[in-house]
Design a protein around this motif. Structure first.
Motif, mmCIF file in Angstrom:
data_model
loop_
_atom_site.group_PDB
_atom_site.id
_atom_site.type_symbol
_atom_site.label_atom_id
_atom_site.label_comp_id
_atom_site.label_asym_id
_atom_site.label_seq_id
_atom_site.Cartn_x
_atom_site.Cartn_y
_atom_site.Cartn_z
ATOM 1 N N GLU A 1 0.858 -1.187 0.000
ATOM 2 C CA GLU A 1 0.000 0.000 0.000
ATOM 3 C C GLU A 1 0.890 1.232 0.000
ATOM 4 N N VAL B 1 -4.978 -0.522 -7.462
ATOM 5 C CA VAL B 1 -6.347 -0.247 -7.027
ATOM 6 C C VAL B 1 -6.310 0.969 -6.109
ATOM 7 N N ARG B 2 -7.027 2.016 -6.478
ATOM 8 C CA ARG B 2 -7.067 3.224 -5.653
ATOM 9 C C ARG B 2 -7.988 2.995 -4.453
ATOM 10 N N ILE B 3 -7.534 3.454 -3.272
ATOM 11 C CA ILE B 3 -8.306 3.207 -2.054
ATOM 12 C C ILE B 3 -8.726 4.486 -1.347
ATOM 13 N N ARG C 1 -5.421 9.527 2.053
ATOM 14 C CA ARG C 1 -4.801 9.174 3.328
ATOM 15 C C ARG C 1 -5.203 10.202 4.377
ATOM 16 N N GLU D 1 -3.523 10.705 -2.274
ATOM 17 C CA GLU D 1 -4.296 9.620 -2.888
ATOM 18 C C GLU D 1 -3.527 8.302 -2.720
ATOM 19 N N ALA E 1 -3.107 3.943 -2.866
ATOM 20 C CA ALA E 1 -3.421 2.825 -3.744
ATOM 21 C C ALA E 1 -2.766 1.567 -3.224
ATOM 22 N N ILE E 2 -3.321 0.434 -3.651
ATOM 23 C CA ILE E 2 -2.725 -0.870 -3.364
ATOM 24 C C ILE E 2 -2.211 -1.390 -4.689
#
Length: 113
Positions: free
Chosen positions: A32, A95-97, A100, A106, A108-109
């Motif tokens: 992440e 994959v954008r999560i 923060r 922004e 992402a994983i």
């Protein structure tokens, strides 16, 4: 083209950070991080997997010189690259999560497919 983003770091710091992140991604299969770092890590990781498909001495020296752990470099040749033998790229997924908490960067994983 890999290595075009500066990421607010000096050249040496940026290269060391990317080497560590690529090594950890190949070791665990998923990390992440921020979106821009994930995009840089993706390009370097896919390059290492592509080099790992060619099981020659030159390819091994290239991977061993970039990946910081010897066990992970061996894993690239023994487990990861053979899995993608018939695939031409696209070994990772981002994959954008969402943002923060704290600085709203922004996140992402990035994971191996």
């Amino acid at each position: 083209m890999p290595g075009t983003r500066k990421l607010g770091r000096s050249s040496d710091h940026r290269k060391a950070m990317l080497r560590a992140m690529v090594t950890y991604l190949l070791e665990t299969g998923k990390i992440e991080t921020t979106v821009t770092r994930a995009k840089e890590v993706r390009s370097m990781t896919e390059k290492m997997i592509t080099i790992g498909k060619d099981d020659t001495l030159h390819a091994k020296r290239q991977v061993y010189s970039f990946v910081t752990k010897e066990t992970v470099a061996k894993k690239v040749f023994d487990e990861i690259s053979p899995k993608y033998k018939d695939t031409n790229g696209g070994y990772t997924r981002i994959v954008r999560i969402g943002p923060r908490r704290g600085d709203a960067a922004e996140m992402a994983i990035i994971e191996l497919v």
